[in-house]
Design an enzyme around this catalytic site. Sequence first.
Site, PDB file in Angstrom:
ATOM      1  N   ASN A 151      45.297  60.918   2.892  1.00  0.00           N
ATOM      2  CA  ASN A 151      46.136  62.113   3.045  1.00  0.00           C
ATOM      3  C   ASN A 151      45.568  63.268   2.223  1.00  0.00           C
ATOM      4  OD1 ASN A 151      47.027  60.489   0.831  1.00  0.00           O
ATOM      5  ND2 ASN A 151      49.010  61.508   0.787  1.00  0.00           N
ATOM      6  N   GLU A 192      46.762  66.951   0.905  1.00  0.00           N
ATOM      7  CA  GLU A 192      47.924  67.835   0.760  1.00  0.00           C
ATOM      8  C   GLU A 192      47.501  69.281   0.531  1.00  0.00           C
ATOM      9  OE1 GLU A 192      50.581  65.992  -2.095  1.00  0.00           O
ATOM     10  OE2 GLU A 192      51.101  64.446  -0.608  1.00  0.00           O
ATOM     11  N   CYS A 198      48.494  63.603   7.014  1.00  0.00           N
ATOM     12  CA  CYS A 198      48.596  62.198   6.618  1.00  0.00           C
ATOM     13  C   CYS A 198      47.239  61.507   6.770  1.00  0.00           C
ATOM     14  CB  CYS A 198      49.594  61.471   7.501  1.00  0.00           C
ATOM     15  SG  CYS A 198      51.303  61.982   7.293  1.00  0.00           S
ATOM     16  N   GLU A 206      46.590  58.747   8.297  1.00  0.00           N
ATOM     17  CA  GLU A 206      46.375  58.205   9.646  1.00  0.00           C
ATOM     18  C   GLU A 206      45.835  59.277  10.589  1.00  0.00           C
ATOM     19  OE1 GLU A 206      49.015  57.984   7.742  1.00  0.00           O
ATOM     20  OE2 GLU A 206      50.148  56.139   8.049  1.00  0.00           O
ATOM     21  N   CYS A 239      54.464  57.516   9.490  1.00  0.00           N
ATOM     22  CA  CYS A 239      55.550  58.465   9.747  1.00  0.00           C
ATOM     23  C   CYS A 239      55.631  58.735  11.254  1.00  0.00           C
ATOM     24  CB  CYS A 239      55.327  59.758   8.971  1.00  0.00           C
ATOM     25  SG  CYS A 239      54.095  60.860   9.714  1.00  0.00           S
ATOM     26  N   CYS A 246      52.669  60.581  12.897  1.00  0.00           N
ATOM     27  CA  CYS A 246      51.487  59.716  13.045  1.00  0.00           C
ATOM     28  C   CYS A 246      51.691  58.701  14.159  1.00  0.00           C
ATOM     29  CB  CYS A 246      51.160  59.024  11.727  1.00  0.00           C
ATOM     30  SG  CYS A 246      50.524  60.177  10.504  1.00  0.00           S
TER      31      CYS A 246
END
Length: 162
Positions: A62, A64, A73, A75, A112, A115
């Site tokens: 990830n 940010e 993310c 993924e 999430c 994703c």
Amino acid sequence: MKKEQYGFEFDVYDSIDDLSKEDAFLLQQAREITRTAYAPYSQFYVGAVARLNNGEIVKGTNQENASFPVSICAERSLLSSTAALFPSANIETMAISYHNQNGKSSEPVSPCGMCRQALLEHEKRYDHPIKLILSGTEGKVYVIERSSMLLPLSFTGDDLKK
Ligand code: THU
């Protein structure tokens, strides 16, 4: 009126030691790559590692941003790299791990919603299931045979043609 039901089965292993050699390798890599995640705001460090059908291994973490919604993310970062580097290869298996600021975690977390949608698109695009291996930095491991199981009643490109 009638009721419909949705459910799915997945495998739960006590530890990485119970996985096949190939799956254990991927999960170990995912656990290690969490260390390179850029997560200064959440301090929730996620690593994803995939094996493609051409044998290549691709990794994502990830990333940010001070403008929080700009973050991505692990993924989806992995899915983007895979599509750019190996557009004609599909993902066979993806292992996902994470830890917080303590550097440890013992329960699996699952992708999430955003994703899950992105994983579904990859499955559809390549007409191939993605097996997910979910685990913290230690402890039990969930193995889910196809990522689309995590997104019932999903919206796909087929719906745009209805
Ligand atoms: N995150 C992931 O990388 N993957 C997930 O499936 C869940 C959340 C990241 C996004 C954000 O950087 C941090 O974890 C906290 O939500």
